[in-house]
Write an enzyme that holds these catalytic residues in place. Sequence first.
Site, PDB file in Angstrom:
ATOM      1  CG  ASN A  23      -1.920   1.145   1.205  1.00 28.72           C
ATOM      2  OD1 ASN A  23      -1.547   2.307   1.291  1.00 28.72           O
ATOM      3  ND2 ASN A  23      -3.191   0.810   1.086  1.00 28.72           N
ATOM      4  CB  SER A  46      -6.531   1.420  -3.886  1.00 26.68           C
ATOM      5  OG  SER A  46      -6.854   2.777  -3.706  1.00 26.68           O
ATOM      6  CD  GLU A  47      -5.913   3.674   1.718  1.00 36.73           C
ATOM      7  OE1 GLU A  47      -5.180   3.072   0.886  1.00 36.73           O
ATOM      8  OE2 GLU A  47      -5.574   4.712   2.307  1.00 36.73           O
ATOM      9  CG  ASN A  48     -10.419   3.402  -3.023  1.00 39.61           C
ATOM     10  OD1 ASN A  48      -9.231   3.061  -2.998  1.00 39.61           O
ATOM     11  ND2 ASN A  48     -11.001   3.836  -4.127  1.00 39.61           N
ATOM     12  CB  SER A  88     -10.406  -2.622   1.653  1.00 39.42           C
ATOM     13  OG  SER A  88      -9.188  -1.999   1.355  1.00 39.42           O
TER      14      SER A  88
END
Lengths: 209, 209, 232, 232
Positions: A23, A46-48, A88
């Site tokens: 990340n 991508s943390e979304n 996520s």
Amino acid sequence: MAWDRNQMAARAAKELQDGWYVNLGIGIPTLVANYIPEGVEVTLQSENGMLGIGPFPYEGAEDPDLINAGKQTVTDLPQTAYFDSSESFAMIRGGKIAMAILGAMEVAENGDLANWMFPGKLVKGMGGAMDLVAGVGRVVVVMDHANKAGESKVLKRCTLPLTGQKVVDRIITNLGVMDVVEGGLRIVELAEGVSDEELRASTEATIVA
Amino acid sequence: MAWDRNQMAARAAKELQDGWYVNLGIGIPTLVANYIPEGVEVTLQSENGMLGIGPFPYEGAEDPDLINAGKQTVTDLPQTAYFDSSESFAMIRGGKIAMAILGAMEVAENGDLANWMFPGKLVKGMGGAMDLVAGVGRVVVVMDHANKAGESKVLKRCTLPLTGQKVVDRIITNLGVMDVVEGGLRIVELAEGVSDEELRASTEATIVA
Amino acid sequence: MKKVYSSAAAALDGVLKDGMLIAAGGFGLCGIPELLIKAIHEAGTKDLTIASNNCGVDDFGLGILLSSRQIRKMMSSYVGENAEFMRQYLSGELELEFNPQGTLAERMRAGGAGIPGFYTRTGVGTVIAEGKEHKDFDGETCILERGIVADLAIVKGWKADESGNVVFRKTARNFNVPAAKCGRICVCEVEEIVPTGSLDPDHIHLPGIYVHRLIQGEHEKRIEQRTTRKEA
Amino acid sequence: MKKVYSSAAAALDGVLKDGMLIAAGGFGLCGIPELLIKAIHEAGTKDLTIASNNCGVDDFGLGILLSSRQIRKMMSSYVGENAEFMRQYLSGELELEFNPQGTLAERMRAGGAGIPGFYTRTGVGTVIAEGKEHKDFDGETCILERGIVADLAIVKGWKADESGNVVFRKTARNFNVPAAKCGRICVCEVEEIVPTGSLDPDHIHLPGIYVHRLIQGEHEKRIEQRTTRKEA
């Protein structure tokens, strides 16, 4: 002398290992994607809700349903998978992400990290930073060694509100590379044209060995 | 006199309301699916990861990847959705299932339920029963009023290890329908040919009102 | 970084260790990692603790590891299909930790998600609650359950791409997803490995990050309760 | 039991109440329930507490409920895109509860899953941990976080069938799934409603059990950071 933003990103990219899921934070860390070494296959999270971030789209091909955690339009890759936000962060908290490369306001010699809040200033929020530093296998910070006033951001103790306690493993600044070890920081590498003395003089934190 | 298995299932089917998502246990509860009233649309959940259980397949059309929680081959329906076991019990525990209709070994007047274990006998396990009774909106038990020795299964206190504490809302037996209320059970309905006296005499639990 | 291995034995090479905790996918005989179970049988790894909803039948699935006495302890919700299981359990040869099915699934999911403990109403007032911490939330008593982190997860998917993204088919998904997530290492067997890019990224049930090793093989997919209706 | 409503206003009829807690899907402006937000704006419901990762921008998304002072409190992880937000917050008109993004997502997921509380390492040693119960698990200190159960969830999907099964597209899935699950009532807006049976049951991201009311509508889908590369 010392490294510029791109050189810092290139140095950070050497931290990546083949097969890793990684990340990258906003700012210099995002540039790391441009320097991934030949033969090293890395999947960016991508943390979304995305594994396998591709490059920015060509003009006209932007998709409002496809953004990264910095809210920029991106593209996908053959190995891409999408999932929801709870999933996520399940993989982040669960230690499935090998490394996060993040920016910082301050780092302390015990690994404390502050990168989300200047008290008295506008507070935008921590986003996913607290989850990342608490969850991923290894945390590498990439930042300028000093703030705009010329003061060391590599400190004995953080003065700003923390993002995480004892979470940073390695610090990459324009002056060099340091590891958080027992008793303080250990110099791993000097930036081009930076001397050991110069790095020590610019650093408030304890340098050991 | 009294109701047979199919009549009990038919009576239990009257508990269903249009639009409900429902979980049916093994045994008599499974038969309830055959008696869903006209105009009532009910979606059946199977705790191994399915909403919208269809009828058994025609011979030759059995699919090893498509079974219900009783491990029987089933089919799907137009509204079917599949999901994993953690998701399945998330919806059960989260109260999204309006009702579970379950079999029982014993029910007590305070709503305690025992339906998974005879000490000293073979213990097969509780499966999803404890999760269901703890999570769903309403628990209806369908069972014979007495055990094979002729003793009431509707008790003041359960003697067998519990599946759940104070979880049963309604009991449907071959003799009638009872609700768990303050102080004991309230008779809601008598089975055909069963008198009030007969039901009371056959019941160890306190009958109120 | 190649994830695809030539056989179940190859995929388990260097991973198996006596006394380890293995999380296994499957519900009954549906969606079980039958090839990996056979390979563990052949490897002879012993003193295993296995977290799996069920324990197969006498001659198929995890049941074959019972016959060979490779299992020391089971963490399950239902073990009714297996005579050898009952024999070993009643004679004290086999340890058994019953978990409500949803608690077992959630414990695996939690372990994989970095949640070391969570509260649930499930099991309150039953033997399951004995010895567990109780806590009230908004007047409702709950018990603390722990996340499970397994040394190894063995799961069975339908298709996977070479990067490890897996899709499941119908109710064969069941425990495979939470089991996979809670494994420090996850080995997955599928019916077909397809080139990376062949699966729709919106349809992935288990992203490749969870899957470390992958094999393709022929599956028996035995049916436990063949139930049919007559042609109308 | 019809789930399909003719408009956002119709779908929210009888559901809105001053002072209620609403969970909203979306990340930034991606995948936000823009039609339902507009309808809440028009309904004038006030004193709202909203659990949402972000709060839109000044003139779009949840931002329009800020301008009209309908929001009393936000539960968010990042609110940097909104000048009016900052003004109201700094002047004390708006309450703000920061949640780490993953904790917020997990709190919603937990609330929907009947988990009233869970432990996490996230936030230990930070302001987030202040006043929260601490507990050690295997030598690691964690804090107790609570599940969120919202009075209403408003979410945005791509397609739904008439029975309420929803699929999302790419990163627009984000908080929509956990938000939907934690709502006592969930209203979902989609770009297209298809007949029941049109969606593959293996591809459903949000099963119909979570979705009580459904509308189809035209979406602006504004892009916040249009970022492109030059043609090679």
